[in-house]
Design a protein around this motif. Structure first.
Motif, PDB file in Angstrom:
ATOM      1  N   ARG A   1       0.842  -1.280   0.040  1.00 37.63           N
ATOM      2  CA  ARG A   1       0.029  -0.007   0.121  1.00 37.63           C
ATOM      3  C   ARG A   1       0.950   1.211   0.106  1.00 37.63           C
ATOM      4  NH1 ARG A   1      -3.889   1.840   2.720  1.00 37.63           N
ATOM      5  NH2 ARG A   1      -3.043   1.275   4.921  1.00 37.63           N
ATOM      6  N   VAL A   2       1.962   1.190   0.817  1.00 34.37           N
ATOM      7  CA  VAL A   2       2.829   2.351   0.597  1.00 34.37           C
ATOM      8  C   VAL A   2       3.218   2.460  -0.847  1.00 34.37           C
ATOM      9  CG1 VAL A   2       5.237   3.096   1.284  1.00 34.37           C
ATOM     10  CG2 VAL A   2       3.737   2.199   2.999  1.00 34.37           C
ATOM     11  N   LEU A   3       3.787   1.460  -1.412  1.00 31.18           N
ATOM     12  CA  LEU A   3       4.322   1.793  -3.011  1.00 31.18           C
ATOM     13  C   LEU A   3       3.078   2.218  -3.646  1.00 31.18           C
ATOM     14  CD1 LEU A   3       6.289  -1.781  -3.130  1.00 31.18           C
ATOM     15  CD2 LEU A   3       7.036   0.840  -2.572  1.00 31.18           C
ATOM     16  N   GLU A   4       1.963   1.804  -3.486  1.00 31.45           N
ATOM     17  CA  GLU A   4       0.648   2.250  -4.326  1.00 31.45           C
ATOM     18  C   GLU A   4       0.627   3.832  -4.109  1.00 31.45           C
ATOM     19  OE1 GLU A   4      -2.770   0.123  -3.204  1.00 31.45           O
ATOM     20  OE2 GLU A   4      -1.890  -1.893  -4.468  1.00 31.45           O
ATOM     21  N   ALA A   5       0.701   4.185  -2.774  1.00 34.59           N
ATOM     22  CA  ALA A   5       0.587   5.705  -2.624  1.00 34.59           C
ATOM     23  C   ALA A   5       1.520   6.354  -2.978  1.00 34.59           C
ATOM     24  CB  ALA A   5       0.326   5.800  -0.835  1.00 34.59           C
ATOM     25  N   LEU A   6       2.770   5.896  -2.938  1.00 40.87           N
ATOM     26  CA  LEU A   6       3.854   6.673  -3.591  1.00 40.87           C
ATOM     27  C   LEU A   6       3.641   6.932  -4.916  1.00 40.87           C
ATOM     28  CD1 LEU A   6       6.634   7.687  -3.160  1.00 40.87           C
ATOM     29  CD2 LEU A   6       7.791   5.439  -3.693  1.00 40.87           C
ATOM     30  N   GLU A   7       3.133   5.849  -5.773  1.00 43.31           N
ATOM     31  CA  GLU A   7       2.674   6.256  -7.206  1.00 43.31           C
ATOM     32  C   GLU A   7       1.830   7.196  -7.320  1.00 43.31           C
ATOM     33  OE1 GLU A   7       4.017   2.171  -9.614  1.00 43.31           O
ATOM     34  OE2 GLU A   7       2.154   2.287  -8.346  1.00 43.31           O
TER      35      GLU A   7
END
Length: 437
Positions: A59-65
């Motif tokens: 979820r962190v990686l999705e949010a970073l994108e």
């Protein structure tokens, strides 16, 4: 990525005001573009816990994108004078271009484990703090509680059903984290759509109360959902309800659910009643404010599975993992990377970029969390590296599939010493050792 992308909305304002005021001051002073390393870690585990479980990395990686400052976000910052014009102009073209590494989802962690490492300029990395911590602290707390529950269940399935006890978006994240830590399914349909978590559910007491009689309610449910459904049998009298359930569905009745009273005694009595009538394959599902201790207490009973709600989505007494996001290394005036550390009482940190591995015994049992400072720790022959690349040059290179994370957690938990399964208060089951020690 998830089976269906959650949404394309910007995540840039899911942050604290002070992240941007730090950015403004650093831009004005000319220091904002120094190379830096930030690390997310927990100084300690929740009181009495033996290990923790990383969740939320995907979820962190999705949010970073989606961490982009569009017209709406920039207008808000300008209209409310959060930052000055120079900072707004810089944010308009913000794209994270650094590197991120860390523990994969499902991995067990311990105090000081460098669960997420961000390498970037100060400006690019500092404004990610709140976003990273809000996700990791919540999801890791849920997964850590869920792991204790699935351990206590000793192979019996656990179902997440806490959506009505938390914020609507937290409910989706909690279902995801619980699945990573071994729960079989969730009642939350959005978690199924968004992340591919299996969903399940039958009926509540309101369905039984709708009808003039319990028999009519059970008949309607069985005729619609089939004999393999789960009938809730404690709206009125449990013994009478079980008799009606068997009369209507026969030996093909899938399960009965108990949601109140002394669950151990009731489960034992219901099992005897079912078996005496030939319903030996009918399962008994129990719910009602369960936590890991209640689940462990039911281990001796004829229980087939557990439905867990409030305790799970609140971290079973530890609603946050208490992770922090600290600057541990920065570029000095000569261009060299220099370790930096906080020395405040009870909030110290260890300077320098970290790497970690899990030291294993010859038989494959975890013995220590070994952390190298400034360089990778030495592998003594069968140790297991813990950190993987997540983002390189601003591009996500590992999207953290939750089904893989689930299998990873099972393997990671299995290599811990047996004391990890104890619910009694105690210290972390393995020590954290710095390579220089």
């Amino acid at each position: 990525m998830s089976p269906t992308s959650p949404r394309a909305a910007s995540t840039a304002l899911l942050t604290d005001h002070y992240e941007l005021t730090m950015l403004q001051a650093a831009l004005a002073s000319g220091e904002a573009h120094r190379r830096c390393v930030f690390e997310a870690f927990a100084r300690r585990l929740p009181d009495g816990r033996r290990y923790g479980v990383i969740a939320g990395t995907g979820r962190v990686l999705e949010a970073l994108e989606q961490f982009r400052f569009g017209d709406d976000e920039l207008r808000f910052l300008s209209d409310h004078e959060v930052v000055d014009r120079q900072t707004v102009d810089w944010l308009e073209s913000y794209r994270f271009s650094g590197h991120v590494s860390g523990y994969a989802e499902g991995e067990c962690y311990f105090p000081q484990s460098p669960v997420l490492v961000v390498e970037s300029t100060f400006a690019e990395g500092v404004i990610l703090e709140t976003l990273v911590l809000s996700i990791l602290n919540h999801d890791t707390a849920i997964a850590s509680a869920a792991s204790r529950m699935t351990t206590a269940a000793i192979g019996r399935p656990c179902i997440e059903m806490g959506s009505r006890r938390t914020h609507e978006e937290s409910a989706v994240a909690a279902a995801r984290a619980a699945y990573v830590a071994g729960f079989e399914a969730t009642s939350n349909l959005e978690a199924g759509r968004r992340y591919g978590v299996p969903t399940t559910g039958t009926a509540a007491h309101a369905f039984t109360l709708l009808y003039d009689s319990e028999k009519e309610a059970f008949t309607a449910q069985v005729e619609s959902l089939g004999k393999g459904t789960t009938l809730l049998v404690d709206t009125y009298d449990v013994r009478t309800a079980v008799e009606l359930a068997m009369e209507i569905a026969g030996p093909e009745l899938g399960a009965v659910r108990l949601d109140s009273g002394d669950l151990l005694i009731q489960a034992t009595e219901v099992r005897a009643q079912l078996d005496a009538a030939g319903n030996t394959d009918t399962r008994i599902i129990v719910t009602s404010d369960l936590d890991e201790y209640a689940i462990a207490g039911l281990a001796a009973g004829p229980v087939s599975g557990y439905g867990v709600g409030t305790a799970l989505v609140t971290g079973s007494g530890a609603p946050t993992a208490s992770m922090v996001y600290k600057l541990v290394q920065r570029e000095d005036a000569s261009g060299h990377m220099q370790g930096v550390a906080k020395k405040s009482k009870d909030k110290t940190s260890v300077g320098g970029r970290k790497w970690a591995l899990r030291r294993l015994s010859p038989s494959g049992v975890a013995q220590a969390e070994v952390i190298g400072i400034g360089e990778r720790p030495r592998d003594d022959g069968n140790d297991r590296p813990l950190m993987i690349d997540l983002v390189r040059d601003g591009e996500v290179v590992d999207h953290q599939d939750i089904h893989e994370a689930r299998a990873r957690h099972e393997a990671s938990r299995a290599e811990l010493p047996r004391a990890a399964a104890q619910l009694s208060r105690g210290e972390p089951v393995i020590p954290t050792i710095y390579e220089e020690d």
